[in-house]
Design an enzyme around this catalytic site. Structure first.
Site, PDB file in Angstrom:
ATOM      1  N   HIS A  85       0.832  -1.217   0.000  1.00 29.59           N
ATOM      2  CA  HIS A  85       0.000   0.000   0.000  1.00 29.59           C
ATOM      3  C   HIS A  85       0.867   1.268   0.000  1.00 29.59           C
ATOM      4  O   HIS A  85       0.435   2.318   0.476  1.00 29.59           O
ATOM      5  CB  HIS A  85      -0.941   0.035   1.209  1.00 29.59           C
ATOM      6  CG  HIS A  85      -1.792  -1.179   1.361  1.00 29.59           C
ATOM      7  ND1 HIS A  85      -3.047  -1.306   0.792  1.00 29.59           N
ATOM      8  CD2 HIS A  85      -1.559  -2.360   2.012  1.00 29.59           C
ATOM      9  CE1 HIS A  85      -3.552  -2.490   1.092  1.00 29.59           C
ATOM     10  NE2 HIS A  85      -2.665  -3.157   1.821  1.00 29.59           N
TER      11      HIS A  85
ATOM     12  N   SER B 219      16.461  17.962 -17.047  1.00 23.95           N
ATOM     13  CA  SER B 219      15.669  19.184 -16.991  1.00 23.95           C
ATOM     14  C   SER B 219      16.332  20.289 -17.791  1.00 23.95           C
ATOM     15  O   SER B 219      17.563  20.398 -17.814  1.00 23.95           O
ATOM     16  CB  SER B 219      15.492  19.635 -15.538  1.00 23.95           C
ATOM     17  OG  SER B 219      14.855  20.891 -15.469  1.00 23.95           O
TER      18      SER B 219
END
EC number: 4.2.1.2
Length: 466
Positions: A189, A319
């Site tokens: 989870h 980037s």
């Protein structure tokens, strides 16, 4: 002055075709009426068509229907296409008649005109080779197109996807073995869970890809059944009674794959369950690869503010504005491929359901999407293996920090102090910002020595007998 065009004819009349093009009137009509998009028939499908045309010529000659000299010309022209020549003479779009008739005729016309050129004849004369009477003998578009679909699908799976997937599986297995001694915290989870080894985690990836390889083998028998010999509606009209069986045997001989004649040609023309099943397998493989790629980019997140358990290879700047940033680009490419494959499968599933009476007329879009998925997965697996998996490294100090500070190590205390007390230890440690050991001792539930004996992460990675 040399004419730039020649006159080609079909049953509807005559059309001008560029003099240096091998196609004929029916192909030219398709170019006129189906100028839709930019997707053209895949080269793999054209090669498969050439294989079946060669096999049909050999079979028709053996059955006494096609003279040897004509068969030889067809075979020679088909061999050139099989070898990769003349691919620029197959310009037709995917978006055409749903039976693929225009592409079948494109192949017939190119083979016929190339055969005519080989023997010194006049292009467009249909002498000595006629595209319908000779190249298409004992055939219909309705049985040739699905046959080419299956030939292309089997060849693609065997020569592209299986080797690429196997290589990725093997590289992941090497990492599983290399990481076998590294104990880390598990996560369920997206939350902390009990420990396992990094090798165990990677062994799960290996097993997922093993399952994918097994599933490919499950789908192959259906793809090895060929529609050829069914002709127009599955009855075999205008073909020799032995044609279907013999031509399948010839295709098997030419390709090295165990193709057989489909036992029911009506289903082979009107339904495409075999391709739909195989596409489902590709979707299943995509689901596995999506999970693997996501896991690796999560474990490689950071470098300082993420999980940072893995160091992914830095292949290129990440980037245009943030200096020094490196992104998990191979994972991103892989996950985009996976969602595309899932979308392709949705198209294939719907298209395969659209057969009416004796024919499904969504054949081009089915094979277009299937081969697209197959090639994307093949290329993505190769890239992912070469540019990411092979160069993966472990940040062992980060792995150890997470392991040592995880509250879920308290699970090892369940057999000794009970679930409720263990939960109290975890909650106390979290609330007070102290270690599990300190919380357990402060609560009077055990001694420091008992904690050290019972909470050993390396002993929590497999069942232990009481």
């Amino acid at each position: 002055m040399v004419n730039s065009h020649r006159l080609e004819t079909d049953s509807m009349g005559s059309l001008e075709v560029q003099a240096d093009r091998l196609w004929g009137a029916q192909t030219q009509r398709s170019l006129m009426f189906f100028d839709i998009g930019s997707d053209v028939m895949p080269p793999d499908l054209i090669r498969a068509f050439a294989i079946l045309k060669k096999a049909a010529a050999i079979t028709n000659q053996d059955l006494g229907k096609l003279p040897a000299d004509k068969a030889e010309l067809i075979i020679t022209a088909a061999d050139e296409i099989i070898a990769g020549q003349w691919l620029d003479h197959f310009p037709l779009r995917i978006w055409q008649t749903g039976s693929g008739t225009q592409t079948n005729m494109n192949v017939n016309e190119v083979i016929a005109n190339r055969a005519i050129a080989i023997c010194g004849g006049e292009l467009g004369s249909k002498n000595p080779i006629h595209p319908n009477d000779h190249v298409n003998m004992s055939q219909s578009s309705n049985d040739t197109f699905p046959t080419a679909m299956h030939i292309a699908a089997v060849a693609g799976l065997q020569t592209k996807l299986i080797p690429s997937l196997q290589a990725l599986r093997d590289s992941l297995n090497e990492k599983a073995e290399c990481f076998a001694g590294i104990t880390k915290i598990g996560r369920t989870h997206l939350m902390d869970a009990v420990p396992l080894t990094l090798g165990q985690e990677f062994s799960g990836y290996v097993a997922q890809l093993d399952q994918g390889l097994t599933q490919i083998n499950y789908c192959l028998p259906g793809l090895l059944e060929l529609a050829l010999g069914g002709t127009a509606v599955g009855t075999g009209l205008n073909s020799h009674p032995q044609f279907a069986k013999k031509v399948a045997e010839e295709i098997a001989q030419l390709t090295g794959y165990t193709f057989i004649s489909a036992p029911n040609k009506f289903a082979a023309l009107a339904g495409h369950e075999a391709i739909a099943f195989a596409s489902g397998v590709l979707k299943s493989i995509a689901a596995s690869l999506m999970k693997i790629a996501n896991d690796l980019r999560w474990m490689g997140s950071g470098p300082r503010c993420g999980l940072g358990e893995l160091a992914l290879p830095a292949n290129e700047p990440g980037s245009s504005i943030m200096p020094g940033k490196v992104n998990p680009t191979q994972c991103e490419a892989m996950t985009m491929v996976c969602v595309q494959v899932m979308g392709n499968d949705a198209t294939i599933g719907f298209a395969a359901s659209q057969g009416n009476f004796e024919l499904n007329v969504f054949k081009p879009v089915i094979i277009h999407n299937f081969l697209h998925s197959l090639h994307l997965l093949s290329d993505a697996c190769a890239s992912f293996r070469q540019h990411l998996v092979v160069g993966l490294q472990v940040n062992e100090s980060k792995v150890k920090d997470f392991l040592d500070t995880s509250l879920m190590l308290v699970t090892a205390l369940n057999p000794h102090i009970g679930y409720d007390n263990a939960a109290l230890v975890a909650k106390t440690a979290f609330a007070q910002g102290i270690t599990l050991k300190q919380a357990a001792v402060d609560l009077g539930l055990l001694t420091p020595a008992q904690f050290d004996a019972w909470v050993v992460p390396e002993q929590m990675i497999a069942p232990i007998a009481d």
